[in-house]
Enzyme design. Structure first.
Site, short mmCIF file in Angstrom:
data_model
loop_
_atom_site.label_atom_id
_atom_site.label_comp_id
_atom_site.label_asym_id
_atom_site.label_seq_id
_atom_site.Cartn_x
_atom_site.Cartn_y
_atom_site.Cartn_z
CG ASN A 57 -1.78 1.19 1.38
OD1 ASN A 57 -1.85 2.02 0.46
ND2 ASN A 57 -2.43 1.33 2.53
CG PHE A 58 2.94 2.52 -3.52
CD1 PHE A 58 3.50 1.38 -2.94
CD2 PHE A 58 3.22 2.78 -4.86
CE1 PHE A 58 4.33 0.54 -3.68
CE2 PHE A 58 4.05 1.94 -5.62
CZ PHE A 58 4.59 0.81 -5.04
CE LYS A 59 -0.16 3.15 4.84
NZ LYS A 59 0.01 3.23 6.29
CG HIS A 87 -5.85 1.86 5.41
ND1 HIS A 87 -5.36 2.82 6.25
CD2 HIS A 87 -4.87 0.96 5.21
CE1 HIS A 87 -4.10 2.50 6.55
NE2 HIS A 87 -3.78 1.38 5.93
CD GLU A 129 -2.76 5.43 6.87
OE1 GLU A 129 -2.76 5.38 5.63
OE2 GLU A 129 -1.83 4.93 7.57
CD GLU A 181 -3.15 -2.40 7.49
OE1 GLU A 181 -2.01 -2.57 7.05
OE2 GLU A 181 -3.87 -1.45 7.14
N GLY A 213 3.04 2.46 10.76
CA GLY A 213 3.99 3.56 10.54
C GLY A 213 4.79 3.91 11.79
CB SER A 249 5.78 -1.77 12.00
OG SER A 249 5.41 -0.43 12.28
#
Ligand code: 13P
Length: 230
Positions: free
Chosen positions: A6-8, A88, A90, A157, A163, A194
């Protein structure tokens, strides 16, 4: 095993193209039973070829229409994208997506026969309340989600491990995955938070872990391919 990157909000169209070119050179050595997914930013979506699947990090649950700033099915169809990340943390936390919104999105993309990587995960204060609170929180995030959908993959997650460089411990992953597996039947269950070359083996060796969803350590193609080939 499933390895998803996942590049975000990282990488450009250009750097994604070079990444994929480099990845293709490495993936020749991948085990045929392993599956690789790449979720680049939307501006880098394209018709790529290789031993991986490209998915979108998000989309609006509509074919097209007046949804400023969003993309829908029409834009995904152009690049043959049939895989999406939904839920997700975020998007839940930073973009305020409620469980209602998340489950509506799930239903829409299920109707469209998308492969869905559906994310769940608890914040630190819930983890600190103990395991019962964790499970209560995670199960609420499955509200309105069809656990019998055959194209569903779930990713656990924990927010406090994302992160931060601090992955959940083997024991935390084992107990959480075992409890989730009881309600999930045969759905593949990924761990994210992580994950990096230094801990990939330890994590993929845990019973109940069917793969990983990787953020930071997936941004560098060497690091991601090292994990895929581990
Ligand atoms: P990190 O690997 O950077 O912790 O991110 C995990 C994640 O959020 C993947 O979706």
């Amino acid at each position: 095993m499933i390895y998803a990157a996942n590049f975000k909000t990282n990488h450009t169209r250009k750097s994604t193209q070079s990444y994929i070119q480099a990845l293709n050179e490495k993936l020749g050595a991948k085990k045929s039973e392993d599956k690789v997914y790449i979720f680049p930013p939307m501006t880098a979506l394209d018709l790529y070829e290789g031993a991986f699947t490209v998915g979108t990090q998000n989309a609006y649950p509509a074919h097209n229409g007046a949804f400023t700033g969003e993309i829908g099915l029409e834009q995904l169809d152009e690049f043959d994208i049939k895989t999406i990340l939904i839920g997700h943390s975020e998007r839940r936390e930073v973009l305020n997506e409620s469980q209602d919104k998340v489950s509506q999105k799930f239903s829409f993309f299920k109707t469209q026969n998308f492969e869905i990587i559906y994310c769940i995960g608890e914040p630190l204060h819930i983890r600190e309340q103990g395991f019962e609170s964790v499970m209560h929180y995670l199960l609420a995030q499955l509200d309105g989600i069809d656990m019998h959908y055959e194209k569903l993959i779930v990713a656990y997650e924990p927010i406090w491990a994302i992160g931060t460089g601090r992955s959940a411990t083997t024991d935390e992953i084992l107990t959480t995955h075992s409890a989730l597996k009881k309600v999930m039947h045969d759905i593949p269950l990924l761990y994210g938070g992580s994950v990096k070359p230094a801990n990939i083996k330890e994590i993929t060796d845990i019973s109940g872990v069917d793969g990983v969803l990787v953020g930071s350590a997936s941004l560098d193609v060497e690091s991601f391919s090292q994990m895929v080939l581990s």
